[in-house]
Motif scaffolding. Structure first.
Motif, PDB file in Angstrom:
ATOM      1  N   GLN A  59       0.811  -1.222   0.000  1.00  0.00           N
ATOM      2  CA  GLN A  59       0.000   0.000   0.000  1.00  0.00           C
ATOM      3  C   GLN A  59       0.839   1.264   0.000  1.00  0.00           C
ATOM      4  O   GLN A  59       0.343   2.344  -0.294  1.00  0.00           O
ATOM      5  CB  GLN A  59      -0.920   0.005   1.214  1.00  0.00           C
ATOM      6  N   LYS A  91      -5.176   2.418  -7.435  1.00  0.00           N
ATOM      7  CA  LYS A  91      -4.418   1.822  -6.327  1.00  0.00           C
ATOM      8  C   LYS A  91      -3.834   2.922  -5.447  1.00  0.00           C
ATOM      9  O   LYS A  91      -3.752   2.796  -4.228  1.00  0.00           O
ATOM     10  CB  LYS A  91      -3.245   1.001  -6.874  1.00  0.00           C
ATOM     11  N   SER A  95      -4.768   3.799  -1.540  1.00  0.00           N
ATOM     12  CA  SER A  95      -3.742   3.784  -0.496  1.00  0.00           C
ATOM     13  C   SER A  95      -3.744   5.079   0.308  1.00  0.00           C
ATOM     14  O   SER A  95      -3.577   5.058   1.534  1.00  0.00           O
ATOM     15  CB  SER A  95      -2.360   3.602  -1.112  1.00  0.00           C
TER      16      SER A  95
END
Ligand SMILES: Nc1nc2c(ncn2[C@@H]2O[C@H](COP(=O)(O)OP(=O)(O)OP(=O)(O)O)[C@@H](O)[C@H]2O)c(=O)[nH]1
Ligand SMILES: [Mg+2]
Length: 391
Positions: A59, A91, A95
């Motif tokens: 992450q 993504k 995160s």
């Protein structure tokens, strides 16, 4: 001021890693936090594992384009960098949301080199995504420009740089320009010492970000510089600089400032540090061209006085007469007088114009070469017309 820092590509990730170290230092030495999250984004898995301070989980070290690049980078093809960022950019957004103190974030800083493929291609895309998702927070970019020797030997360098600069300028709220070549002017060994250059790149941000986060009265200046001042200063092309004049750790009684001449020496130390900050700016620019400027003095409280502040203000007004100037003082440090400078909303950047001009010539040359090689291929095809094949 608290930032979320995102680095894209190898250079950007390493600069982001350096911000993670800066935050560790601020926490350990000053008990304050200046970043709420640091992330690295890359198409190259090995580069991500080479980082040292950014948290080592998927992450925080985010691999994008896995399917297309098999974790091996995009080999300087910035179009591919942009493409995988569009596909996998979610993504990054996901995160960011996991940062524990995200709600305290004042702004984003997204770093990348202009000349590579992943960083320079992904930078404008990620910036756009972050802006759309977090509309109330400014998003700044930090763009590292290539060394001169790279411009000569690697054709894609200038092409990538020009595209990256044009694209990022239309999306980011401000673009910090950092020219690698500036750091080897004085010390040629730095060309091979990227880690050292990265420390120099982030150095101006230390006091700048810390000043507004101080909680203890003794470290709060007469004029505190906070996130609002910085946000109001940043717009468009931006340069940063840092200068330091060392001070004796202990002053003997006869060295104490008491008369006019001593005051003069103190002012002089300030001007010396300001001179250094201006001549060491992250990119060559014309200060008179800046529409916004900021300077921060960090020094032991005894060193900060009205004469010094006035002198520095006059200096700044002289070199940037058309700029709205903001300033602050930060009673910190024991053995140095530091000056941090920002010149922003610069409109006449020779270096950027040169990239654009050279890129146009490059594009023309490439088209010409493509035409030539196509006609050569046609020639081979013609010559092979009457030769049989085995299939
Ligand atoms: N200051 C600094 N510049 C770097 C660093 N690493 C690479 N560069 C510069 O960045 C450019 C190369 O870009 P990279 O960031 O390595 O490329 P990338 O974004 O990973 O893209 P690809 O490897 O092509 O997929 C060159 O101009 C290098 O001089 C670094 O750690 N610090
Ligand atoms: Mg790379």
């Amino acid at each position: 001021m608290k930032l979320v820092v995102i680095g894209s590509g190898q250079c950007g990730s390493r600069v982001a890693d350096e911000f993670a170290r800066l935050n560790k230092r601020a926490k350990a030495r000053r008990g304050i936090e200046i970043v709420t999250g640091v992330f690295a984004v890359n198409t190259d898995a090995a580069d991500l594992s080479g980082l040292s301070t950014i948290r080592a989980d998927y992450q925080h070290r985010i691999l994008i384009g896995g399917r297309k690049t098999s974790g091996h980078g995009v080999g300087k093809i910035n179009e591919l960098g942009a493409e995988v960022a569009k596909e996998d950019g979610d993504k990054v957004i996901d995160s960011i949301r996991t940062s524990r103190h995200f709600f305290e974030t004042d702004a984003f800083l997204i770093a990348a080199s202009a000349a590579g493929g992943t960083g320079s291609g992904a930078l404008p895309i990620i910036t756009q995504m972050v802006k759309e998702r977090y509309m109330d927070k400014p998003v700044y970019a930090l763009v590292v420009l290539p060394f001169e020797h790279e411009e000569g030997t690697e054709e894609r360098t200038i092409y990538n740089a020009a595209i990256c600069l044009k694209s990022i300028n239309t999306v980011a709220d401000a673009v910090f320009l950092v020219d690698n070549q500036r750091y080897v002017r004085k010390d040629a060994s730095l060309r091979n010492n990227l880690a050292r250059i990265n420390t120099l790149i982030v150095a101006p941000f230390y006091n700048l970000l810390c000043a507004g986060e101080e909680k203890k009265a003794k470290h709060i200046g007469a004029k505190m510089l906070d996130a609002g001042d910085i946000i109001q200063t940043l717009a468009g092309w931006t340069a940063v600089g840092f200068g330091r004049t060392p001070l004796p750790m202990f002053k003997l009684p006869f060295m104490r400032t008491s008369n006019f001449r001593d005051k003069n020496t103190e002012t002089h130390k300030g001007i010396e540090a300001m001179d250094e900050a201006i001549s060491e700016l992250s990119i060559r620019c014309k200060p008179a061209d800046a529409r916004r400027a900021l300077y921060l003095i960090s020094a032991p409280p005894k060193e900060i006085n009205m004469a010094l502040i006035k002198e520095l203000g006059d200096y700044m007004k002289d070199i940037a007469p058309d700029a709205i100037i903001r300033n602050g003082d930060y009673p910190r440090e024991r053995s140095a007088l530091d000056i941090t400078v920002i010149l922003s909303e610069l409109s006449d950047m020779d270096k950027i114009k040169a990239y654009y001009n050279k890129a146009v010539t490059f594009i023309h040359d490439i088209k010409q070469r493509q035409k030539e090689s196509q006609s050569k291929l046609r020639g081979i095809d013609n010559a092979s017309k009457n030769v049989p094949t085995l299939s």
